[in-house]
Design a protein around this motif. Structure first.
Motif, PDB file in Angstrom:
ATOM      1  N   VAL A 120       0.807  -1.216   0.000  1.00 37.91           N
ATOM      2  CA  VAL A 120       0.000   0.000   0.000  1.00 37.91           C
ATOM      3  C   VAL A 120       0.843   1.271   0.000  1.00 37.91           C
ATOM      4  O   VAL A 120       0.516   2.238  -0.703  1.00 37.91           O
ATOM      5  CB  VAL A 120      -1.013   0.006   1.162  1.00 37.91           C
ATOM      6  N   LEU A 121       1.918   1.319   0.750  1.00 35.51           N
ATOM      7  CA  LEU A 121       2.705   2.554   0.792  1.00 35.51           C
ATOM      8  C   LEU A 121       3.344   2.839  -0.567  1.00 35.51           C
ATOM      9  O   LEU A 121       3.353   3.991  -1.028  1.00 35.51           O
ATOM     10  CB  LEU A 121       3.763   2.473   1.885  1.00 35.51           C
ATOM     11  N   ALA A 122       3.843   1.804  -1.223  1.00 37.80           N
ATOM     12  CA  ALA A 122       4.407   1.989  -2.559  1.00 37.80           C
ATOM     13  C   ALA A 122       3.334   2.415  -3.555  1.00 37.80           C
ATOM     14  O   ALA A 122       3.582   3.254  -4.436  1.00 37.80           O
ATOM     15  CB  ALA A 122       5.083   0.700  -3.029  1.00 37.80           C
ATOM     16  N   GLN A 123       2.131   1.873  -3.423  1.00 38.15           N
ATOM     17  CA  GLN A 123       1.051   2.219  -4.349  1.00 38.15           C
ATOM     18  C   GLN A 123       0.524   3.627  -4.091  1.00 38.15           C
ATOM     19  O   GLN A 123       0.115   4.320  -5.025  1.00 38.15           O
ATOM     20  CB  GLN A 123      -0.066   1.179  -4.261  1.00 38.15           C
ATOM     21  N   ILE A 124       0.527   4.061  -2.841  1.00 40.46           N
ATOM     22  CA  ILE A 124       0.142   5.447  -2.553  1.00 40.46           C
ATOM     23  C   ILE A 124       1.146   6.396  -3.201  1.00 40.46           C
ATOM     24  O   ILE A 124       0.772   7.408  -3.816  1.00 40.46           O
ATOM     25  CB  ILE A 124       0.052   5.683  -1.033  1.00 40.46           C
ATOM     26  N   ALA A 125       2.429   6.072  -3.092  1.00 39.21           N
ATOM     27  CA  ALA A 125       3.454   6.904  -3.739  1.00 39.21           C
ATOM     28  C   ALA A 125       3.252   6.916  -5.251  1.00 39.21           C
ATOM     29  O   ALA A 125       3.381   7.961  -5.904  1.00 39.21           O
ATOM     30  CB  ALA A 125       4.847   6.392  -3.382  1.00 39.21           C
ATOM     31  N   ARG A 126       2.940   5.755  -5.808  1.00 41.30           N
ATOM     32  CA  ARG A 126       2.680   5.655  -7.242  1.00 41.30           C
ATOM     33  C   ARG A 126       1.460   6.496  -7.638  1.00 41.30           C
ATOM     34  O   ARG A 126       1.443   7.119  -8.702  1.00 41.30           O
ATOM     35  CB  ARG A 126       2.435   4.192  -7.613  1.00 41.30           C
ATOM     36  N   ALA A 127       0.463   6.530  -6.780  1.00 34.68           N
ATOM     37  CA  ALA A 127      -0.784   7.231  -7.097  1.00 34.68           C
ATOM     38  C   ALA A 127      -0.549   8.717  -7.309  1.00 34.68           C
ATOM     39  O   ALA A 127      -1.106   9.330  -8.231  1.00 34.68           O
ATOM     40  CB  ALA A 127      -1.809   7.005  -5.988  1.00 34.68           C
ATOM     41  N   GLY A 128       0.250   9.334  -6.459  1.00 35.76           N
ATOM     42  CA  GLY A 128       0.548  10.754  -6.627  1.00 35.76           C
ATOM     43  C   GLY A 128      -0.703  11.598  -6.766  1.00 35.76           C
ATOM     44  O   GLY A 128      -1.601  11.550  -5.916  1.00 35.76           O
ATOM     45  N   ASP A 129      -0.768  12.347  -7.867  1.00 40.65           N
ATOM     46  CA  ASP A 129      -1.908  13.258  -8.037  1.00 40.65           C
ATOM     47  C   ASP A 129      -3.184  12.558  -8.468  1.00 40.65           C
ATOM     48  O   ASP A 129      -4.201  13.216  -8.727  1.00 40.65           O
ATOM     49  CB  ASP A 129      -1.567  14.385  -9.011  1.00 40.65           C
ATOM     50  N   ARG A 130      -3.170  11.233  -8.534  1.00 43.18           N
ATOM     51  CA  ARG A 130      -4.426  10.512  -8.776  1.00 43.18           C
ATOM     52  C   ARG A 130      -5.248  10.330  -7.489  1.00 43.18           C
ATOM     53  O   ARG A 130      -6.391   9.875  -7.558  1.00 43.18           O
ATOM     54  CB  ARG A 130      -4.156   9.139  -9.388  1.00 43.18           C
ATOM     55  N   ILE A 131      -4.701  10.650  -6.343  1.00 45.60           N
ATOM     56  CA  ILE A 131      -5.478  10.511  -5.112  1.00 45.60           C
ATOM     57  C   ILE A 131      -6.566  11.579  -5.117  1.00 45.60           C
ATOM     58  O   ILE A 131      -6.296  12.775  -5.024  1.00 45.60           O
ATOM     59  CB  ILE A 131      -4.594  10.627  -3.858  1.00 45.60           C
ATOM     60  N   ALA A 132      -7.801  11.120  -5.244  1.00 41.46           N
ATOM     61  CA  ALA A 132      -8.947  12.029  -5.312  1.00 41.46           C
ATOM     62  C   ALA A 132      -9.630  12.176  -3.968  1.00 41.46           C
ATOM     63  O   ALA A 132     -10.350  13.155  -3.742  1.00 41.46           O
ATOM     64  CB  ALA A 132      -9.957  11.517  -6.345  1.00 41.46           C
ATOM     65  N   SER A 133      -9.431  11.200  -3.087  1.00 42.99           N
ATOM     66  CA  SER A 133     -10.068  11.247  -1.774  1.00 42.99           C
ATOM     67  C   SER A 133      -9.267  10.396  -0.805  1.00 42.99           C
ATOM     68  O   SER A 133      -8.801   9.307  -1.173  1.00 42.99           O
ATOM     69  CB  SER A 133     -11.511  10.729  -1.856  1.00 42.99           C
ATOM     70  N   TYR A 134      -9.113  10.899   0.406  1.00 45.72           N
ATOM     71  CA  TYR A 134      -8.526  10.130   1.500  1.00 45.72           C
ATOM     72  C   TYR A 134      -9.602   9.972   2.562  1.00 45.72           C
ATOM     73  O   TYR A 134     -10.098  10.964   3.110  1.00 45.72           O
ATOM     74  CB  TYR A 134      -7.296  10.841   2.062  1.00 45.72           C
ATOM     75  N   GLN A 135     -10.020   8.727   2.799  1.00 39.20           N
ATOM     76  CA  GLN A 135     -11.075   8.427   3.762  1.00 39.20           C
ATOM     77  C   GLN A 135     -10.482   7.637   4.920  1.00 39.20           C
ATOM     78  O   GLN A 135      -9.677   6.716   4.706  1.00 39.20           O
ATOM     79  CB  GLN A 135     -12.202   7.626   3.103  1.00 39.20           C
ATOM     80  N   VAL A 136     -10.887   7.981   6.125  1.00 44.37           N
ATOM     81  CA  VAL A 136     -10.334   7.329   7.306  1.00 44.37           C
ATOM     82  C   VAL A 136     -11.439   6.795   8.210  1.00 44.37           C
ATOM     83  O   VAL A 136     -12.492   7.416   8.384  1.00 44.37           O
ATOM     84  CB  VAL A 136      -9.411   8.281   8.103  1.00 44.37           C
ATOM     85  N   CYS A 137     -11.178   5.626   8.743  1.00 45.19           N
ATOM     86  CA  CYS A 137     -11.915   5.014   9.841  1.00 45.19           C
ATOM     87  C   CYS A 137     -11.081   3.817  10.263  1.00 45.19           C
ATOM     88  O   CYS A 137     -10.072   3.510   9.627  1.00 45.19           O
ATOM     89  CB  CYS A 137     -13.326   4.606   9.436  1.00 45.19           C
ATOM     90  N   ASP A 138     -11.476   3.138  11.337  1.00 42.62           N
ATOM     91  CA  ASP A 138     -10.677   2.025  11.823  1.00 42.62           C
ATOM     92  C   ASP A 138     -11.290   0.694  11.413  1.00 42.62           C
ATOM     93  O   ASP A 138     -12.471   0.616  11.038  1.00 42.62           O
ATOM     94  CB  ASP A 138     -10.534   2.089  13.348  1.00 42.62           C
ATOM     95  N   TYR A 139     -10.457  -0.345  11.472  1.00 41.02           N
ATOM     96  CA  TYR A 139     -10.859  -1.719  11.170  1.00 41.02           C
ATOM     97  C   TYR A 139     -11.011  -2.451  12.492  1.00 41.02           C
ATOM     98  O   TYR A 139     -10.029  -2.639  13.221  1.00 41.02           O
ATOM     99  CB  TYR A 139      -9.794  -2.380  10.294  1.00 41.02           C
ATOM    100  N   LEU A 140     -12.242  -2.820  12.819  1.00 45.65           N
ATOM    101  CA  LEU A 140     -12.509  -3.453  14.102  1.00 45.65           C
ATOM    102  C   LEU A 140     -12.183  -4.940  14.062  1.00 45.65           C
ATOM    103  O   LEU A 140     -12.404  -5.612  13.049  1.00 45.65           O
ATOM    104  CB  LEU A 140     -13.981  -3.266  14.482  1.00 45.65           C
ATOM    105  N   HIS A 141     -11.668  -5.434  15.162  1.00 51.82           N
ATOM    106  CA  HIS A 141     -11.421  -6.873  15.301  1.00 51.82           C
ATOM    107  C   HIS A 141     -11.864  -7.319  16.686  1.00 51.82           C
ATOM    108  O   HIS A 141     -11.465  -6.717  17.681  1.00 51.82           O
ATOM    109  CB  HIS A 141      -9.943  -7.200  15.108  1.00 51.82           C
ATOM    110  N   PRO A 142     -12.732  -8.365  16.741  1.00 50.35           N
ATOM    111  CA  PRO A 142     -13.263  -9.106  15.591  1.00 50.35           C
ATOM    112  C   PRO A 142     -14.327  -8.304  14.852  1.00 50.35           C
ATOM    113  O   PRO A 142     -14.946  -7.403  15.420  1.00 50.35           O
ATOM    114  CB  PRO A 142     -13.874 -10.356  16.243  1.00 50.35           C
ATOM    115  N   LEU A 143     -14.519  -8.663  13.590  1.00 50.54           N
ATOM    116  CA  LEU A 143     -15.565  -8.035  12.795  1.00 50.54           C
ATOM    117  C   LEU A 143     -16.937  -8.480  13.285  1.00 50.54           C
ATOM    118  O   LEU A 143     -17.097  -9.596  13.777  1.00 50.54           O
ATOM    119  CB  LEU A 143     -15.411  -8.408  11.318  1.00 50.54           C
TER     120      LEU A 143
END
Length: 277
Positions: A189-212
């Motif tokens: 993911v970090l390499a792909q975010i760097a690759r994305a560059g100006d293609r990032i149109a939205s950054y959305q945040v929330c957490d991943y609960l465990h257990p689901l």
């Protein structure tokens, strides 16, 4: 809080009008809207409410569900593009759809298991929609979803796949969504975010609960309630050049049952602690 955006479904009990009022009350400068709620409020009325409140529309959700290859899906996406243009949304989020014959949350007696074919139909539909969106100044934002949603919601499971699909088009026409819930697990993911560059149109945040929970759609939590390390993701998005709104999008039954003002106050506190820090 200057970049915080409230995705409307985080406070799902609120109508568009109530969510706009909530943003103003809590000093939140942007809102992510959902088509069905905009329709319930009325498109023109929503435009007026947002403008009068001085809010930005960080996204409109959603277009997509393109894997069937039928004309009805394309027509609905054109309507979504028109709505995004009218709202002045920064992007139209595209959840591309799962395997044909699979309906989210319902039994699927007749499944088309051709995953490669489904992805090809998404590419074909995108080719048909991009010129229409370009004419209206709308940016399409492909959102990869966690692989557990591949069958019923999105045959794009990684940021790399979304970028491959976006690559033939100008970045200002087709971008990608980086949603922490969906991408945190990906070793690339970090390499792909760097690759994305100006293609990032939205950054959305929330957490991943465990257990689901039993309904995995509702496994999103307020930042800090789950297992995601937000700092490297947020840093990578910033280093890629993204300076737009950061949208908090939470699907969670307990969150939805809580007073939305309490939810938004908690979101602001965690945003300051874990995202802006």
């Amino acid at each position: 809080m200057s970049r915080l955006s409230l995705n409307q479904w985080t406070t799902r009990r609120w109508s568009v009008a109530e969510a706009v009022e909530g943003c103003v009350r809590h000093g939140v400068g942007a809102i992510g809207l959902w088509r069905q709620d905009v329709a319930a409020q009325g498109l023109d009325e929503t435009v007026k409410l947002v403008a009068d409140a001085g809010l930005r529309v960080s996204s409109l959700c959603r277009g997509g569900f393109l894997t069937s290859g039928d004309r009805e899906a394309l027509d609905d996406n054109r309507r979504a593009i028109d709505e995004a243009a009218t709202l002045g949304a920064a992007c139209l989020v595209m959840v591309v759809g799962g395997l044909p014959g699979v309906t989210p949350g319902e039994p699927s007696p007749a499944v088309d298991r051709d995953l490669a074919g489904a992805r090809e139909r998404v590419a074909g539909a995108l080719a048909a929609l991009v010129p229409y969106a370009a004419e209206r100044g709308v940016r399409l934002a492909l959102e990869p979803l966690h692989p557990m949603y591949c069958a019923d919601r999105a045959v794009l499971s990684t940021l790399g796949q979304a970028l491959d699909l976006a690559e033939p088009y100008p970045a200002e026409r087709v971008g990608v969504v980086v949603d922490t819930f969906h991408v945190w697990w990906d070793p690339q993911v970090l390499a792909q975010i760097a690759r994305a560059g100006d293609r990032i149109a939205s950054y959305q945040v929330c957490d991943y609960l465990h257990p689901l929970p039993a309904d995995v759609l509702l496994g999103r939590g307020v930042m800090g309630d789950g297992v995601i390390d937000f700092a490297p993701l947020t840093r990578a998005v910033a280093e890629a050049g993204y300076t737009g709104d950061i949208e908090v999008e939470i699907f969670n039954a307990d969150v939805w049952a809580t007073d939305p003002d309490e939810v938004l106050a908690r979101v602001k506190a965690r945003f300051a602690e874990l995202i802006e820090a």
